[in-house]
Design a protein around this motif. Structure first.
Motif, mmCIF file in Angstrom:
data_model
loop_
_atom_site.group_PDB
_atom_site.id
_atom_site.type_symbol
_atom_site.label_atom_id
_atom_site.label_comp_id
_atom_site.label_asym_id
_atom_site.label_seq_id
_atom_site.Cartn_x
_atom_site.Cartn_y
_atom_site.Cartn_z
ATOM 1 N N PRO A 201 0.791 -1.235 0.000
ATOM 2 C CA PRO A 201 0.000 0.000 0.000
ATOM 3 C C PRO A 201 0.821 1.282 0.000
ATOM 4 O O PRO A 201 0.294 2.345 -0.367
ATOM 5 C CB PRO A 201 -0.834 -0.122 1.287
ATOM 6 N N ASN A 202 2.099 1.216 0.405
ATOM 7 C CA ASN A 202 2.917 2.433 0.437
ATOM 8 C C ASN A 202 3.190 2.984 -0.953
ATOM 9 O O ASN A 202 3.571 4.139 -1.107
ATOM 10 C CB ASN A 202 4.237 2.152 1.140
ATOM 11 N N TYR A 203 2.990 2.164 -1.964
ATOM 12 C CA TYR A 203 3.149 2.589 -3.354
ATOM 13 C C TYR A 203 1.751 2.521 -3.959
ATOM 14 O O TYR A 203 1.241 1.443 -4.237
ATOM 15 C CB TYR A 203 4.102 1.642 -4.078
ATOM 16 N N SER A 204 1.132 3.664 -4.184
ATOM 17 C CA SER A 204 -0.272 3.640 -4.592
ATOM 18 C C SER A 204 -0.600 4.780 -5.553
ATOM 19 O O SER A 204 0.125 5.777 -5.638
ATOM 20 C CB SER A 204 -1.186 3.733 -3.364
ATOM 21 N N ILE A 205 -1.711 4.611 -6.249
ATOM 22 C CA ILE A 205 -2.233 5.633 -7.155
ATOM 23 C C ILE A 205 -3.715 5.806 -6.863
ATOM 24 O O ILE A 205 -4.480 4.831 -6.867
ATOM 25 C CB ILE A 205 -2.047 5.239 -8.633
ATOM 26 N N ASN A 206 -4.124 7.037 -6.587
ATOM 27 C CA ASN A 206 -5.534 7.368 -6.421
ATOM 28 C C ASN A 206 -5.940 8.254 -7.587
ATOM 29 O O ASN A 206 -5.247 9.239 -7.895
ATOM 30 C CB ASN A 206 -5.766 8.104 -5.106
ATOM 31 N N ILE A 207 -7.045 7.928 -8.226
ATOM 32 C CA ILE A 207 -7.418 8.650 -9.441
ATOM 33 C C ILE A 207 -8.930 8.824 -9.518
ATOM 34 O O ILE A 207 -9.687 7.934 -9.126
ATOM 35 C CB ILE A 207 -6.867 7.898 -10.676
ATOM 36 N N GLY A 208 -9.368 10.002 -9.978
ATOM 37 C CA GLY A 208 -10.785 10.298 -10.123
ATOM 38 C C GLY A 208 -11.125 10.556 -11.580
ATOM 39 O O GLY A 208 -10.399 11.250 -12.287
ATOM 40 N N VAL A 209 -12.272 10.007 -12.032
ATOM 41 C CA VAL A 209 -12.707 10.147 -13.420
ATOM 42 C C VAL A 209 -14.118 10.695 -13.453
ATOM 43 O O VAL A 209 -15.014 10.161 -12.784
ATOM 44 C CB VAL A 209 -12.652 8.790 -14.164
ATOM 45 N N ASP A 210 -14.317 11.767 -14.226
ATOM 46 C CA ASP A 210 -15.640 12.372 -14.369
ATOM 47 C C ASP A 210 -16.565 11.403 -15.105
ATOM 48 O O ASP A 210 -16.232 10.906 -16.184
ATOM 49 C CB ASP A 210 -15.528 13.684 -15.147
ATOM 50 N N GLY A 211 -17.730 11.143 -14.526
ATOM 51 C CA GLY A 211 -18.651 10.160 -15.107
ATOM 52 C C GLY A 211 -19.436 10.673 -16.285
ATOM 53 O O GLY A 211 -20.043 9.883 -17.020
ATOM 54 N N THR A 212 -19.455 11.984 -16.511
ATOM 55 C CA THR A 212 -20.176 12.554 -17.651
ATOM 56 C C THR A 212 -19.271 12.703 -18.860
ATOM 57 O O THR A 212 -19.614 12.308 -19.974
ATOM 58 C CB THR A 212 -20.770 13.926 -17.279
ATOM 59 N N GLU A 213 -18.085 13.270 -18.639
ATOM 60 C CA GLU A 213 -17.178 13.536 -19.754
ATOM 61 C C GLU A 213 -16.118 12.453 -19.935
ATOM 62 O O GLU A 213 -15.449 12.405 -20.965
ATOM 63 C CB GLU A 213 -16.499 14.883 -19.550
ATOM 64 N N GLY A 214 -15.945 11.621 -18.934
ATOM 65 C CA GLY A 214 -14.986 10.534 -19.054
ATOM 66 C C GLY A 214 -13.547 10.977 -19.060
ATOM 67 O O GLY A 214 -12.685 10.343 -19.691
ATOM 68 N N LYS A 215 -13.232 12.048 -18.336
ATOM 69 C CA LYS A 215 -11.845 12.511 -18.274
ATOM 70 C C LYS A 215 -11.357 12.509 -16.829
ATOM 71 O O LYS A 215 -12.143 12.618 -15.888
ATOM 72 C CB LYS A 215 -11.703 13.912 -18.864
#
Length: 777
Positions: A201-215
């Motif tokens: 877990p010390n090496y991680s990526i958190n990412i958010g994606v817009d559900g309308t535009e897909g970016k």
């Protein structure tokens, strides 16, 4: 064992907190004094002061790198730029903020590695416009594909080396989503690095994606130098079953009164006391090879290492003959007099006078039918603040919270400046401190203290380091009702070891009803219920500690460990209702929403995509979903009201005077949805009964659907419409069917005949409603 372990961890935390503070170089307008106060308050993370000359990437370079994350740099103005440690990673970052110049407000935050120039985090935010509408066009799986592509092409990481940790995003399904198409939908993903096919877990990526535009609208990447540590080889490990067996041995249960909150998306949470078996000790982390319990610093926990002086035995109230404090409703002036009395008592004990310009007349809020007053007083001196926070229930006249004390920041600033901490000279023993604590308690809460039990039966055994630097002794008291602990009400008192003065005092009291102790299920039955859904997760763990100067120290070996959690509630805490035997989440919401994994488990279906998208937007909320189940009137209205978006102002009600239907009172979980639908003219009442549990017909559903999109008045002109042959409906509903047919939102599977008298299924309702979202005004 558990109490010893908990106190040991608490002691370590307190010692670290008293020694570790941090610094950040700000490019903004903070004064030196403000920066020093932030350092002392612990608002800035631990490290020595960082200067621009200490890093390879200079400020101007960092700004240019950050600008690459802007879609159009000409639309943004540069805001503040700061240099600081990146918490938990061991690197230093430039934080760069941009804000929109004109039009809709918005901002972009970017964190740049100050030595490599890599972008380690990014977040774009835009305000909601008056006419903003957001219809989810990407499912979670499709958004996941966008995230994985971004990780590969932009972050230059091989997604095969990562494992998704939140397949069913817990935040996505929370009851907080109430604004329907007016609320932006964002999917969040948490990926953890895998080593030897085990997550690290010390090496991680958190990412958010817009559900309308897909970016991608946000990400943060926490890289770790994998070559700097050795990873334990996965062999000779305990099996999950063996780990769970050992874990079970560490869990103790205690019969307690527990204060539960029935959370609601509208209005305050409802308090309720239950008699419960609560887990008072459990293993957080187990060495996957030895099966022994591990501490946060990677050492084996020795339950005998620290004696805390706390005991659960014989919970005898300080005054066994204490009588319940009188309850009497008081008016506003009387409340203020009561508050002034407590203020004077605190001033006498602390030897201060609160600043008049730092006090007010208090303010109140309504907690259901209760009127709760809050008062706050402060006294600010150079590097020192004295405070009093007080809350009073006007319905009973009882003090609910009394929090007071003082804090001297000069000690922390001295440490920050590199000066050696002075050793504590103890002039007040633990026993003497306890006597002073008892005196303070009786003075400050004379009518309520008698119901609390003294848990401080003997002095804690302190190691030599603690004796040198621990500034105060702490004493803990817990409320007892019917001989049973009520852990939500406590008194905490801190007494200075050098002066004997009060350093902090915290008192909590709840005006609640307590169930009688009868018909309690056996402990063995409660334990079986608790354990039946527990599981263990294997991961790599590397210890991260701090030295006496606040510098981070990373262990040289990543060990294999097990963590334990309930499969249905990864982030929650369960206890067992001692009367019903059911698992209880102390902060449970009114509803639990079907996770997408459950929908997928049902197999492919022609309405699956619509169902998933409605769940993602918080519109479809049904715990046990079935495509072919008929929809009730109350659930149909709930979906449509949530699609439109519910205003808080629609739903605040303290009595039944505002109800539209006699059978939907303010206590009904559907009340807010029904009343919101009435106000938005989705429902046009024709009587005083709602009959919400009746299954709704297709003709009634399309009438509600037409009202939702604002064509209800036009639909009434049935003479101007003509229907195709595949629609069977009464003549007076022709307009509704014609409008829904033209817009493609009839609740019927493609190719089938629409029959108005048929009941509408969840599959039909979901597909029709999702298509209708884009027409909502």
């Amino acid at each position: 064992m558990s109490l010893k372990k908990i106190a040991s961890l608490s002691l370590v935390f307190l010692l670290i907190a008293s020694l570790v503070f941090s610094n950040t170089v700000f490019a903004g307008d903070l004064t030196k004094e403000e920066i020093m106060l932030k350092i002392a308050a612990g608002e800035i993370m631990p490290e020595e002061a960082i200067k621009e000359s200490d890093v390879k990437i200079k400020k101007d370079q960092a700004v240019k790198i950050a600008e690459k994350m802007l879609d159009d740099p000409d639309l943004y103005s540069q805001g503040y730029v700061s240099l600081s440690p990146y918490w938990g990673s061991g690197i230093t970052i430039w934080s760069v903020e941009f804000s929109k110049k004109e039009g809709l407000s918005g901002s972009v935050s970017v964190a740049v590695d100050a030595n490599t120039g890599d972008i380690v985090s990014f977040n774009a935010w835009e305000s909601y416009g008056n006419n903003s509408a957001f219809v989810a066009k990407f499912t979670r799986d499709e958004a996941k594909a966008v995230a994985e592509k971004y990780i590969k092409e932009v972050l230059k990481e091989d997604i095969k080396n990562f494992e998704l940790q939140n397949e069913d995003d817990p935040y996505l399904y929370s009851s907080y989503r109430t604004s329907g198409v007016k609320e932006r939908i964002t999917y969040y993903f948490d990926f953890a690095r895998k080593i030897n096919n085990v997550i690290f877990p010390n090496y991680s990526i958190n990412i958010g994606v817009d559900g309308t535009e897909g970016k991608v609208t946000s990400f943060s990447i926490n890289r770790f130098d994998l070559d700097s540590i050795k990873f334990q080889t996965p062999k000779n490990l305990k099996t999950v079953e063996e780990a769970l067996k050992e874990y079970r041995k560490t869990v103790d249960f205690k019969l307690r009164y527990s204060l539960n909150y029935k959370q609601s998306i509208f209005g305050p949470a409802k308090q309720k006391v239950i008699l419960a078996y609560t887990p008072v000790s459990s293993m957080y982390m187990m060495d996957a090879v030895t099966g022994k319990e591990m501490n946060y610093d990677g050492t084996v926990i020795d339950s005998k290492a620290v004696e805390t002086g706390l005991s659960d035995a014989d919970l005898v109230p300080m005054d066994p003959n204490a009588k319940e404090p009188k309850s009497k409703a008081v008016n506003d002036e009387e409340v203020k007099k009561i508050a002034e009395g407590y203020k004077k008592a605190v001033e006498e004990i602390l030897g201060v006078k609160f600043d008049e310009n730092n006090s007010g007349n208090g303010y109140y809020y309504l907690n259901g039918s209760e009127k709760i007053w809050n008062f706050n007083w402060y006294r600010n001196e150079e590097y020192k603040q004295t405070y009093l926070n007080l809350s009073i229930n006007a319905n009973t006249g009882h003090v609910l919270n009394l929090n007071t004390g003082s804090y001297d920041y000069s000690y922390d600033i001295m440490l920050k400046e590199g000066k050696k901490a002075e050793e504590i000279v103890e002039n007040v023993s633990w026993e003497q401190g306890k006597e002073k604590a008892a005196e303070v308690i009786k003075k400050l809460v004379p009518s309520q203290y008698g119901f609390y039990s003294d848990r401080n039966l003997k002095a804690p055994e302190l190691n030599e380091e603690a004796k040198k630097y621990m500034k105060e002794y702490s004493y803990n008291y817990v409320r007892v009702v019917n001989g049973i602990e009520f852990g939500s009400n406590n008194i905490y008192v801190g007494i200075d070891r050098t002066t004997g003065n009060l350093t902090n005092f915290n008192f909590t009291w709840s005006d609640v009803e307590f169930p009688k102790v009868k018909d309690v299920i056996p402990l063995e039955e409660a334990a079986e219920k608790y354990f039946e859904n527990m599981t263990a997760k294997l991961r790599y763990f590397v210890s991260i500690t701090y030295d006496e100067n606040g510098k981070q120290k990373v262990g040289d070996t990543a060990k294999l460990v097990y963590n334990f959690y309930n499969k249905d509630n990864l982030y929650g805490y369960y206890e067992i209702d001692a009367l019903t035997g059911e698992l209880v989440d102390w902060s449970a919401y009114d509803e639990r929403i079907t996770p997408l994994s459950s929908i997928k488990a049902l197999g492919p279906h022609w309405a699956q995509r619509s169902v998933e998208l409605l769940i993602s937007q918080g519109i479809l909320r049904k715990q046990d979903f079935k495509y072919d189940e008929n929809v009730t009137r109350q659930d149909a209205v709930k979906m449509l009201a949530l699609a439109k978006g519910i205003s808080y102002y629609y739903t605040v009600a303290t009595d039944n005077k505002s109800m539209t239907f006699k059978d939907v009172t303010v206590d009904d979980p559907y009340f807010v949805y029904v009343e919101s639908a009435v106000i938005d003219k989705i429902i046009v009442p024709s009587g005083d009964k709602f009959n919400g549990k009746e299954e709704i017909t297709k003709v009634e559903f399309i009438e509600l659907l037409t009202n939702l999109i604002g064509y209800g008045d036009i639909a009434k002109k049935d003479e101007i419409f003509k229907l195709p042959e595949n629609i069977e409906i009464s003549k007076d509903k022709t307009g509704y069917a014609a409008i829904c047919s033209v817009l493609g939102i009839l609740p019927v599977k493609e190719g089938e005949v629409f029959k108005g008298d048929d009941k509408v299924t969840y599959a039909e309702a979901a597909q029709a409603l999702y298509k209708a979202l884009s027409f909502i005004k």
